[in-house]
Design a protein around this motif. Structure first.
Motif, PDB file in Angstrom:
ATOM      1  N   GLN A   2      20.433  -3.639  -4.026  1.00 29.92           N
ATOM      2  CA  GLN A   2      19.968  -2.488  -4.798  1.00 29.92           C
ATOM      3  C   GLN A   2      18.441  -2.415  -4.716  1.00 29.92           C
ATOM      4  O   GLN A   2      17.759  -3.437  -4.843  1.00 29.92           O
ATOM      5  CB  GLN A   2      20.393  -2.605  -6.266  1.00 29.92           C
ATOM      6  N   PRO A   3      17.911  -1.214  -4.499  1.00 30.58           N
ATOM      7  CA  PRO A   3      16.452  -1.111  -4.457  1.00 30.58           C
ATOM      8  C   PRO A   3      15.842  -1.353  -5.836  1.00 30.58           C
ATOM      9  O   PRO A   3      16.373  -0.904  -6.837  1.00 30.58           O
ATOM     10  CB  PRO A   3      16.196   0.309  -3.992  1.00 30.58           C
ATOM     11  N   ASN A   4      14.739  -2.100  -5.866  1.00 30.97           N
ATOM     12  CA  ASN A   4      14.024  -2.313  -7.127  1.00 30.97           C
ATOM     13  C   ASN A   4      12.864  -1.327  -7.209  1.00 30.97           C
ATOM     14  O   ASN A   4      12.657  -0.516  -6.316  1.00 30.97           O
ATOM     15  CB  ASN A   4      13.558  -3.762  -7.254  1.00 30.97           C
ATOM     16  N   LYS A   5      12.086  -1.404  -8.282  1.00 35.75           N
ATOM     17  CA  LYS A   5      11.019  -0.420  -8.469  1.00 35.75           C
ATOM     18  C   LYS A   5       9.944  -0.536  -7.393  1.00 35.75           C
ATOM     19  O   LYS A   5       9.335   0.456  -7.015  1.00 35.75           O
ATOM     20  CB  LYS A   5      10.409  -0.526  -9.857  1.00 35.75           C
ATOM     21  N   PHE A   6       9.726  -1.745  -6.844  1.00 41.36           N
ATOM     22  CA  PHE A   6       8.728  -1.911  -5.795  1.00 41.36           C
ATOM     23  C   PHE A   6       9.205  -1.305  -4.472  1.00 41.36           C
ATOM     24  O   PHE A   6       8.428  -0.678  -3.765  1.00 41.36           O
ATOM     25  CB  PHE A   6       8.366  -3.391  -5.610  1.00 41.36           C
ATOM     26  N   SER A   7      10.476  -1.486  -4.166  1.00 41.57           N
ATOM     27  CA  SER A   7      10.977  -0.910  -2.920  1.00 41.57           C
ATOM     28  C   SER A   7      11.020   0.614  -3.010  1.00 41.57           C
ATOM     29  O   SER A   7      10.764   1.310  -2.030  1.00 41.57           O
ATOM     30  CB  SER A   7      12.356  -1.478  -2.557  1.00 41.57           C
ATOM     31  N   LYS A   8      11.319   1.145  -4.209  1.00 41.02           N
ATOM     32  CA  LYS A   8      11.301   2.598  -4.390  1.00 41.02           C
ATOM     33  C   LYS A   8       9.879   3.135  -4.277  1.00 41.02           C
ATOM     34  O   LYS A   8       9.650   4.187  -3.678  1.00 41.02           O
ATOM     35  CB  LYS A   8      11.922   2.990  -5.729  1.00 41.02           C
ATOM     36  N   LEU A   9       8.912   2.412  -4.829  1.00 43.96           N
ATOM     37  CA  LEU A   9       7.508   2.811  -4.721  1.00 43.96           C
ATOM     38  C   LEU A   9       7.051   2.756  -3.264  1.00 43.96           C
ATOM     39  O   LEU A   9       6.386   3.668  -2.771  1.00 43.96           O
ATOM     40  CB  LEU A   9       6.635   1.910  -5.593  1.00 43.96           C
ATOM     41  N   GLY A  10       7.427   1.698  -2.570  1.00 48.47           N
ATOM     42  CA  GLY A  10       7.095   1.577  -1.149  1.00 48.47           C
ATOM     43  C   GLY A  10       7.717   2.688  -0.333  1.00 48.47           C
ATOM     44  O   GLY A  10       7.070   3.257   0.559  1.00 48.47           O
ATOM     45  N   GLN A  11       8.958   3.009  -0.647  1.00 48.60           N
ATOM     46  CA  GLN A  11       9.647   4.088   0.053  1.00 48.60           C
ATOM     47  C   GLN A  11       8.945   5.421  -0.197  1.00 48.60           C
ATOM     48  O   GLN A  11       8.778   6.219   0.729  1.00 48.60           O
ATOM     49  CB  GLN A  11      11.104   4.145  -0.380  1.00 48.60           C
ATOM     50  N   SER A  12       8.507   5.659  -1.419  1.00 49.55           N
ATOM     51  CA  SER A  12       7.773   6.890  -1.740  1.00 49.55           C
ATOM     52  C   SER A  12       6.456   6.945  -0.973  1.00 49.55           C
ATOM     53  O   SER A  12       6.078   7.994  -0.452  1.00 49.55           O
ATOM     54  CB  SER A  12       7.500   6.981  -3.242  1.00 49.55           C
ATOM     55  N   GLY A  13       5.762   5.818  -0.904  1.00 46.76           N
ATOM     56  CA  GLY A  13       4.496   5.760  -0.164  1.00 46.76           C
ATOM     57  C   GLY A  13       4.685   6.027   1.310  1.00 46.76           C
ATOM     58  O   GLY A  13       3.928   6.789   1.915  1.00 46.76           O
ATOM     59  N   ILE A  14       5.688   5.409   1.872  1.00 50.18           N
ATOM     60  CA  ILE A  14       5.978   5.630   3.292  1.00 50.18           C
ATOM     61  C   ILE A  14       6.388   7.079   3.527  1.00 50.18           C
ATOM     62  O   ILE A  14       5.987   7.696   4.513  1.00 50.18           O
ATOM     63  CB  ILE A  14       7.055   4.641   3.786  1.00 50.18           C
ATOM     64  N   GLY A  15       7.157   7.635   2.598  1.00 54.20           N
ATOM     65  CA  GLY A  15       7.561   9.039   2.714  1.00 54.20           C
ATOM     66  C   GLY A  15       6.367   9.973   2.693  1.00 54.20           C
ATOM     67  O   GLY A  15       6.306  10.935   3.452  1.00 54.20           O
ATOM     68  N   PHE A  16       5.376   9.674   1.849  1.00 51.69           N
ATOM     69  CA  PHE A  16       4.166  10.482   1.797  1.00 51.69           C
ATOM     70  C   PHE A  16       3.400  10.394   3.115  1.00 51.69           C
ATOM     71  O   PHE A  16       2.946  11.417   3.659  1.00 51.69           O
ATOM     72  CB  PHE A  16       3.270  10.041   0.636  1.00 51.69           C
ATOM     73  N   VAL A  17       3.234   9.182   3.640  1.00 52.43           N
ATOM     74  CA  VAL A  17       2.536   8.996   4.918  1.00 52.43           C
ATOM     75  C   VAL A  17       3.289   9.731   6.028  1.00 52.43           C
ATOM     76  O   VAL A  17       2.676  10.383   6.883  1.00 52.43           O
ATOM     77  CB  VAL A  17       2.382   7.492   5.242  1.00 52.43           C
ATOM     78  N   GLU A  18       4.607   9.638   6.010  1.00 54.34           N
ATOM     79  CA  GLU A  18       5.428  10.319   7.005  1.00 54.34           C
ATOM     80  C   GLU A  18       5.193  11.831   6.956  1.00 54.34           C
ATOM     81  O   GLU A  18       4.978  12.466   7.991  1.00 54.34           O
ATOM     82  CB  GLU A  18       6.899  10.002   6.744  1.00 54.34           C
ATOM     83  N   GLN A  19       5.202  12.405   5.764  1.00 57.88           N
ATOM     84  CA  GLN A  19       4.973  13.845   5.621  1.00 57.88           C
ATOM     85  C   GLN A  19       3.570  14.232   6.076  1.00 57.88           C
ATOM     86  O   GLN A  19       3.386  15.253   6.742  1.00 57.88           O
ATOM     87  CB  GLN A  19       5.209  14.284   4.165  1.00 57.88           C
ATOM     88  N   ALA A  20       2.579  13.420   5.742  1.00 58.85           N
ATOM     89  CA  ALA A  20       1.204  13.703   6.169  1.00 58.85           C
ATOM     90  C   ALA A  20       1.091  13.666   7.689  1.00 58.85           C
ATOM     91  O   ALA A  20       0.429  14.521   8.293  1.00 58.85           O
ATOM     92  CB  ALA A  20       0.238  12.699   5.530  1.00 58.85           C
ATOM     93  N   MET A  21       1.759  12.694   8.305  1.00 56.16           N
ATOM     94  CA  MET A  21       1.729  12.611   9.765  1.00 56.16           C
ATOM     95  C   MET A  21       2.419  13.811  10.395  1.00 56.16           C
ATOM     96  O   MET A  21       1.959  14.343  11.415  1.00 56.16           O
ATOM     97  CB  MET A  21       2.372  11.305  10.235  1.00 56.16           C
ATOM     98  N   LEU A  22       3.531  14.254   9.800  1.00 52.89           N
ATOM     99  CA  LEU A  22       4.223  15.420  10.324  1.00 52.89           C
ATOM    100  C   LEU A  22       3.343  16.665  10.245  1.00 52.89           C
ATOM    101  O   LEU A  22       3.308  17.474  11.186  1.00 52.89           O
ATOM    102  CB  LEU A  22       5.533  15.644   9.567  1.00 52.89           C
ATOM    103  N   VAL A  23       2.624  16.822   9.150  1.00 53.80           N
ATOM    104  CA  VAL A  23       1.699  17.955   9.022  1.00 53.80           C
ATOM    105  C   VAL A  23       0.603  17.843  10.075  1.00 53.80           C
ATOM    106  O   VAL A  23       0.273  18.832  10.753  1.00 53.80           O
ATOM    107  CB  VAL A  23       1.093  18.010   7.592  1.00 53.80           C
ATOM    108  N   PHE A  24       0.041  16.652  10.262  1.00 56.03           N
ATOM    109  CA  PHE A  24      -1.006  16.466  11.267  1.00 56.03           C
ATOM    110  C   PHE A  24      -0.487  16.770  12.671  1.00 56.03           C
ATOM    111  O   PHE A  24      -1.159  17.452  13.455  1.00 56.03           O
ATOM    112  CB  PHE A  24      -1.571  15.039  11.202  1.00 56.03           C
ATOM    113  N   ILE A  25       0.691  16.254  13.008  1.00 55.50           N
ATOM    114  CA  ILE A  25       1.272  16.503  14.335  1.00 55.50           C
ATOM    115  C   ILE A  25       1.513  17.992  14.533  1.00 55.50           C
ATOM    116  O   ILE A  25       1.239  18.547  15.612  1.00 55.50           O
ATOM    117  CB  ILE A  25       2.572  15.695  14.531  1.00 55.50           C
ATOM    118  N   THR A  26       1.993  18.673  13.488  1.00 55.82           N
ATOM    119  CA  THR A  26       2.230  20.111  13.581  1.00 55.82           C
ATOM    120  C   THR A  26       0.924  20.850  13.833  1.00 55.82           C
ATOM    121  O   THR A  26       0.852  21.702  14.745  1.00 55.82           O
ATOM    122  CB  THR A  26       2.896  20.634  12.283  1.00 55.82           C
TER     123      THR A  26
END
Length: 139
Positions: A2-26
């Motif tokens: 089960q994901p804990n609060k740290f893994s959920k926070l990490g996942q959110s951070g990675i998701g933000f970086v992923e979205q920023a990279m997608l915007v930059f690539i676009t």
């Protein structure tokens, strides 16, 4: 597990970086497309290499659009981009290439095309089910 609060926070951070990279690539792809169009306009001529470059940019934008719309990226999109990139390489450098290199690049294109056929066959013959996807992501 089960994901804990740290893994959920990490996942959110990675998701933000992923979205920023997608915007930059676009944005970078749009700028590169504009530069290619300006080059064509200034040259007052369109070459096959120019068209293949525009198709590369179009495939990148299509891949990004599909990813943003569905949240997944079919492996065939990067394979299409690879074929177009190799074809453009052949068109641009055909005069300077040795015969063995032309054969190697052509064989690479053929192998990627076969890989696309295999992937497409696998998706049709063995489709993913939503339950299987859910089980896979929850493990």
């Amino acid at each position: 597990m089960q994901p804990n609060k740290f893994s959920k926070l990490g996942q959110s951070g990675i998701g933000f970086v992923e979205q920023a990279m997608l915007v930059f690539i676009t944005l970078a792809t749009i700028v590169a497309t504009g530069q290619a169009v300006v080059h064509i306009w200034v040259a007052s001529a369109v070459t096959v290499a120019d068209l293949l470059l525009l198709f590369l940019y179009l495939e990148i934008l299509t891949m990004l659009n599909h990813y943003l719309g569905s949240g997944n990226l079919p492996v065939r999109y990067p394979l299409y981009i690879g074929i177009i990139a190799l074809a453009r390489y052949l068109v641009l450098d055909i005069k300077e290439l040795e015969a063995w290199r032309i054969f190697a690049v052509s064989a690479s294109i053929l192998l990627i095309a076969i890989a696309i056929l295999i992937v497409r066959y696998g998706h049709v013959k063995f489709p993913y089910s939503d339950a299987h996807e859910h089980d896979h992501h929850s493990k």
